[in-house]
Design a protein around this motif. Structure first.
Motif, PDB file in Angstrom:
ATOM      1  N   THR A 198      61.702  16.002  -5.409  1.00  0.00           N
ATOM      2  CA  THR A 198      60.895  16.951  -4.636  1.00  0.00           C
ATOM      3  C   THR A 198      59.744  16.245  -3.937  1.00  0.00           C
ATOM      4  O   THR A 198      59.357  15.134  -4.300  1.00  0.00           O
ATOM      5  CB  THR A 198      60.311  18.047  -5.553  1.00  0.00           C
ATOM      6  OG1 THR A 198      59.399  17.440  -6.476  1.00  0.00           O
ATOM      7  CG2 THR A 198      61.404  18.766  -6.313  1.00  0.00           C
ATOM      8  N   GLN A 252      59.229  21.113  -2.771  1.00  0.00           N
ATOM      9  CA  GLN A 252      60.393  21.309  -1.909  1.00  0.00           C
ATOM     10  C   GLN A 252      61.441  20.276  -2.312  1.00  0.00           C
ATOM     11  O   GLN A 252      61.180  19.077  -2.309  1.00  0.00           O
ATOM     12  CB  GLN A 252      60.018  21.123  -0.439  1.00  0.00           C
ATOM     13  CG  GLN A 252      61.176  21.311   0.525  1.00  0.00           C
ATOM     14  CD  GLN A 252      61.164  22.663   1.198  1.00  0.00           C
ATOM     15  OE1 GLN A 252      60.599  23.613   0.662  1.00  0.00           O
ATOM     16  NE2 GLN A 252      61.764  22.750   2.364  1.00  0.00           N
ATOM     17  N   LEU A 258      67.199  17.007   0.144  1.00  0.00           N
ATOM     18  CA  LEU A 258      68.633  17.222   0.254  1.00  0.00           C
ATOM     19  C   LEU A 258      69.365  15.903   0.432  1.00  0.00           C
ATOM     20  O   LEU A 258      68.818  14.932   0.964  1.00  0.00           O
ATOM     21  CB  LEU A 258      68.939  18.150   1.431  1.00  0.00           C
ATOM     22  CG  LEU A 258      68.251  19.520   1.422  1.00  0.00           C
ATOM     23  CD1 LEU A 258      68.676  20.312   2.647  1.00  0.00           C
ATOM     24  CD2 LEU A 258      68.547  20.292   0.142  1.00  0.00           C
ATOM     25  N   ARG A 262      73.345  18.934   0.021  1.00  0.00           N
ATOM     26  CA  ARG A 262      73.203  19.480  -1.320  1.00  0.00           C
ATOM     27  C   ARG A 262      71.835  19.098  -1.900  1.00  0.00           C
ATOM     28  O   ARG A 262      71.199  18.125  -1.461  1.00  0.00           O
ATOM     29  CB  ARG A 262      74.325  18.966  -2.240  1.00  0.00           C
ATOM     30  CG  ARG A 262      75.735  19.408  -1.790  1.00  0.00           C
ATOM     31  CD  ARG A 262      75.931  20.898  -2.011  1.00  0.00           C
ATOM     32  NE  ARG A 262      77.102  21.452  -1.370  1.00  0.00           N
ATOM     33  CZ  ARG A 262      78.260  21.675  -1.979  1.00  0.00           C
ATOM     34  NH1 ARG A 262      78.421  21.343  -3.248  1.00  0.00           N
ATOM     35  NH2 ARG A 262      79.247  22.245  -1.321  1.00  0.00           N
ATOM     36  N   LEU A 263      71.389  19.876  -2.888  1.00  0.00           N
ATOM     37  CA  LEU A 263      70.136  19.554  -3.567  1.00  0.00           C
ATOM     38  C   LEU A 263      70.222  18.157  -4.165  1.00  0.00           C
ATOM     39  O   LEU A 263      71.254  17.768  -4.727  1.00  0.00           O
ATOM     40  CB  LEU A 263      69.861  20.573  -4.672  1.00  0.00           C
ATOM     41  CG  LEU A 263      69.676  22.023  -4.222  1.00  0.00           C
ATOM     42  CD1 LEU A 263      69.683  22.953  -5.430  1.00  0.00           C
ATOM     43  CD2 LEU A 263      68.389  22.200  -3.424  1.00  0.00           C
ATOM     44  N   SER A 302      73.364  24.639  -5.114  1.00  0.00           N
ATOM     45  CA  SER A 302      73.211  24.374  -3.681  1.00  0.00           C
ATOM     46  C   SER A 302      73.956  25.410  -2.855  1.00  0.00           C
ATOM     47  O   SER A 302      73.458  25.901  -1.833  1.00  0.00           O
ATOM     48  CB  SER A 302      73.733  22.972  -3.340  1.00  0.00           C
ATOM     49  OG  SER A 302      73.042  21.963  -4.051  1.00  0.00           O
ATOM     50  N   LEU A 326      72.152  28.637  -2.558  1.00  0.00           N
ATOM     51  CA  LEU A 326      71.035  28.564  -1.614  1.00  0.00           C
ATOM     52  C   LEU A 326      71.501  28.555  -0.164  1.00  0.00           C
ATOM     53  O   LEU A 326      70.889  29.203   0.692  1.00  0.00           O
ATOM     54  CB  LEU A 326      70.205  27.307  -1.880  1.00  0.00           C
ATOM     55  CG  LEU A 326      69.461  27.210  -3.213  1.00  0.00           C
ATOM     56  CD1 LEU A 326      68.802  25.846  -3.345  1.00  0.00           C
ATOM     57  CD2 LEU A 326      68.416  28.300  -3.333  1.00  0.00           C
ATOM     58  N   ALA A 373      69.161  30.470  -8.770  1.00  0.00           N
ATOM     59  CA  ALA A 373      68.410  30.407  -7.519  1.00  0.00           C
ATOM     60  C   ALA A 373      67.251  31.386  -7.530  1.00  0.00           C
ATOM     61  O   ALA A 373      66.126  31.055  -7.126  1.00  0.00           O
ATOM     62  CB  ALA A 373      69.340  30.690  -6.339  1.00  0.00           C
ATOM     63  N   PHE A 431      63.787  29.228  -7.590  1.00  0.00           N
ATOM     64  CA  PHE A 431      63.366  28.921  -6.231  1.00  0.00           C
ATOM     65  C   PHE A 431      62.620  30.089  -5.588  1.00  0.00           C
ATOM     66  O   PHE A 431      62.893  31.260  -5.875  1.00  0.00           O
ATOM     67  CB  PHE A 431      64.582  28.568  -5.363  1.00  0.00           C
ATOM     68  CG  PHE A 431      65.163  27.216  -5.675  1.00  0.00           C
ATOM     69  CD1 PHE A 431      64.757  26.099  -4.968  1.00  0.00           C
ATOM     70  CD2 PHE A 431      66.107  27.065  -6.687  1.00  0.00           C
ATOM     71  CE1 PHE A 431      65.291  24.850  -5.247  1.00  0.00           C
ATOM     72  CE2 PHE A 431      66.639  25.831  -6.982  1.00  0.00           C
ATOM     73  CZ  PHE A 431      66.237  24.711  -6.262  1.00  0.00           C
ATOM     74  N   THR A 461      64.172  29.891   0.250  1.00  0.00           N
ATOM     75  CA  THR A 461      63.774  28.496   0.459  1.00  0.00           C
ATOM     76  C   THR A 461      64.507  27.593  -0.533  1.00  0.00           C
ATOM     77  O   THR A 461      65.217  28.069  -1.419  1.00  0.00           O
ATOM     78  CB  THR A 461      62.263  28.301   0.245  1.00  0.00           C
ATOM     79  OG1 THR A 461      61.967  28.342  -1.166  1.00  0.00           O
ATOM     80  CG2 THR A 461      61.451  29.388   0.955  1.00  0.00           C
ATOM     81  N   HIS A 462      64.312  26.286  -0.388  1.00  0.00           N
ATOM     82  CA  HIS A 462      64.714  25.368  -1.459  1.00  0.00           C
ATOM     83  C   HIS A 462      63.464  24.700  -2.037  1.00  0.00           C
ATOM     84  O   HIS A 462      63.450  23.514  -2.344  1.00  0.00           O
ATOM     85  CB  HIS A 462      65.766  24.347  -0.980  1.00  0.00           C
ATOM     86  CG  HIS A 462      65.420  23.563   0.235  1.00  0.00           C
ATOM     87  ND1 HIS A 462      64.950  22.274   0.169  1.00  0.00           N
ATOM     88  CD2 HIS A 462      65.497  23.883   1.550  1.00  0.00           C
ATOM     89  CE1 HIS A 462      64.755  21.817   1.401  1.00  0.00           C
ATOM     90  NE2 HIS A 462      65.077  22.778   2.260  1.00  0.00           N
ATOM     91  N   ARG A 463      62.425  25.519  -2.208  1.00  0.00           N
ATOM     92  CA  ARG A 463      61.180  25.090  -2.852  1.00  0.00           C
ATOM     93  C   ARG A 463      61.095  25.740  -4.233  1.00  0.00           C
ATOM     94  O   ARG A 463      61.218  26.965  -4.385  1.00  0.00           O
ATOM     95  CB  ARG A 463      59.971  25.486  -2.008  1.00  0.00           C
ATOM     96  CG  ARG A 463      58.641  24.972  -2.580  1.00  0.00           C
ATOM     97  CD  ARG A 463      57.476  25.240  -1.639  1.00  0.00           C
ATOM     98  NE  ARG A 463      57.214  26.652  -1.460  1.00  0.00           N
ATOM     99  CZ  ARG A 463      57.457  27.336  -0.340  1.00  0.00           C
ATOM    100  NH1 ARG A 463      57.986  26.719   0.720  1.00  0.00           N
ATOM    101  NH2 ARG A 463      57.182  28.620  -0.251  1.00  0.00           N
TER     102      ARG A 463
END
Length: 456
Positions: free
Chosen positions: A251, A256, A259, A264-265, A363, A366, A377, A381, A385-387
């Motif tokens: 992060t 955040q 990717l 993907r995460l 992922s 999201l 998710a 999160f 978002t992906h935060r």
């Protein structure tokens, strides 16, 4: 608690099944199957026994018995199950067993699992000197499980299977496929119908006392969870020589998640290294290591300020395991990348970014409207978002039952300890645990309507 697993099993059977057998107002022992005009069918006694048992909390045991039935030693467990609709479930078992008879017609079709649990039950029935019996228990009438704490049907099933598999003399006739080591399932798949004459080579733990004494008369399941953390997780978190607590994701300073090139995460480099390091204790380029490490136990968690301590509190979000042995192939597909030291991480001990593994499924929740990990998710999160809402950590350990113990203080194989940990973690943090399997039907993860607005 100082009793061995054999003692726990015997005492529990004496207080439950044997009491039902000896009670004058009970139908037990209830024969399972009979033959009428050359056709296999359920007995009239069983039909009366299971009638009306719908929409309840039921555990059931299919067993063999030596007459007269006086002690736990007279009972040979064959299958343990649980259901809310026991009448229908028992009838389904009968139909599947009927399809597997005669056992002489069984042929290995070359695929894994062709010797199914129903083929197994049919073979046990044919080889036994006595008939099969069925016992049904309303779990809501039960005060405590064999370990002395309150329980629910899914957890009780797993605990009983663990106690049974501690006894080598029961392993050939025990037909469960869940909560059993993958190595055993792999060996059953290779042996087929000859499994009933195969000697067990797995460690015997039935007569071993607990490694440490935790009186369940004075400790709740939440206490047992806390004690287990004190033995395994907190030392790693506090030890400056370890990387713990290790963030699961890579992060930025606003949490955040970065990717990968495939969108993907991205896991953190530190957790990738930990998974590889612990995984190599279990496998090498030649396959599974033969030194007692069965696979990985892992805990996804978050940290929170404690009420009366300077130490942060571990909040469990997910408990799981990855066995080094596969059911079909000796080396689990989850460990092939680690065993061969590949750079790819599609499966990666179940934390891979492929479509059917944890990071990949998350992922997809999201970014691709996949619903499997929507609860994760939603909980982890910020909406859309992906935060991360809070930092998420992963603790990973190579499990060896000769070195490690479950939350009740006993030696426990990996497939046994996972549901035990889920049970005590769920008792301690029912609103935070994201496990869907092996938790009660009224657990928040099953009753909450989770939603997450995917990233468009």
């Amino acid at each position: 608690m100082t009793a061995s697993k054999a003692d726990l099993w015997a005492t529990w059977i004496e207080r439950t099944l044997l009491q039902d057998i000896h009670a004058p107002d009970r139908l037990d022992p209830v024969p399972f199957l009979t033959t009428v005009d050359g056709e296999l069918t359920t007995t009239d006694a069983l039909d009366r026994y299971r009638y009306g048992k719908n929409d309840g909390e039921y555990l059931y045991l299919i067993y063999l018995a030596d007459e007269p039935i006086n002690t736990a030693a007279d009972i040979t467990p064959v299958y343990v199950g649980e259901s809310r609709n026991i009448g229908s479930r028992i009838y389904q078992h009968y139909k599947k067993i009927d399809e597997a008879i005669p056992i002489d017609d069984w042929e290995d079709d070359g695929s894994w699992g062709s010797f199914s649990k129903y083929d197994h039950i049919a073979a046990v029935r044919e080889a036994a000197d006595s008939q099969l019996y069925v016992w049904i228990l309303d779990v809501e009438t039960l005060d405590v499980c064999p370990y002395g704490v309150a329980t629910y049907r899914q957890e009780l099933e797993a605990k009983l299977i663990g106690l049974i598999y501690a006894h080598p003399e029961y392993r050939r006739t025990m037909t469960n496929r869940e909560f059993v080591p993958n190595r055993v399932l792999h060996e059953i798949g290779l042996a087929g119908h000859t499994w009933l004459s195969t000697e067990s080579t797995r460690p015997e733990t039935a007569d071993a006392p607990p490694r440490y004494d935790l009186s369940t008369e004075h400790h709740s399941k939440a206490d047992l969870w806390a004690h287990w953390l004190e033995r395994y997780v907190y030392p790693d978190v506090a030890d400056e020589s370890t990387a713990d607590p290790i963030p699961l994701f890579d992060t930025d300073d606003r949490l955040q998640v970065k990717l990968t090139n495939s969108g993907r995460l991205k896991r953190s480099d530190a957790i990738d290294e930990r998974i590889r390091t612990e995984g190599r204790k279990c496998v090498h380029s030649g396959g599974v290591r033969d030194d007692g490490y069965e696979g990985l136990i892992y805990l996804m968690y978050q940290l929170a300020d404690a009420d009366r301590s300077d130490r942060l509190t571990v909040i469990p979000r997910y408990v799981g395991k990855a066995e080094a042995y596969g059911k079909k192939n000796e080396l689990s597909a989850n460990f092939t990348e680690i065993a061969t030291e590949r750079s790819s991480t599609r499966s990666f001990a179940r934390w891979g970014d492929g479509d059917y593994w944890h990071v990949g499924e998350l992922s997809m929740a999201l970014f691709e409207d996949d619903t499997r990990k929507v609860p994760w998710a939603s909980e982890l999160f910020e909406q859309g978002t992906h935060r991360l809402k809070e930092q998420v950590y992963l603790w990973v350990k190579a499990w060896n039952q000769e070195l490690h113990t479950g939350p009740y203080g006993y030696d426990a194989y990996l497939a046994e300890v996972e549901p035990q940990l889920i049970g005590v973690a769920q008792a301690a943090f029912p609103d935070r645990l994201l496990n869907k399997s092996d938790v009660p039907d009224d657990a928040p993860i099953k009753t909450t309507d989770f939603s997450f607005e995917g990233i468009r």
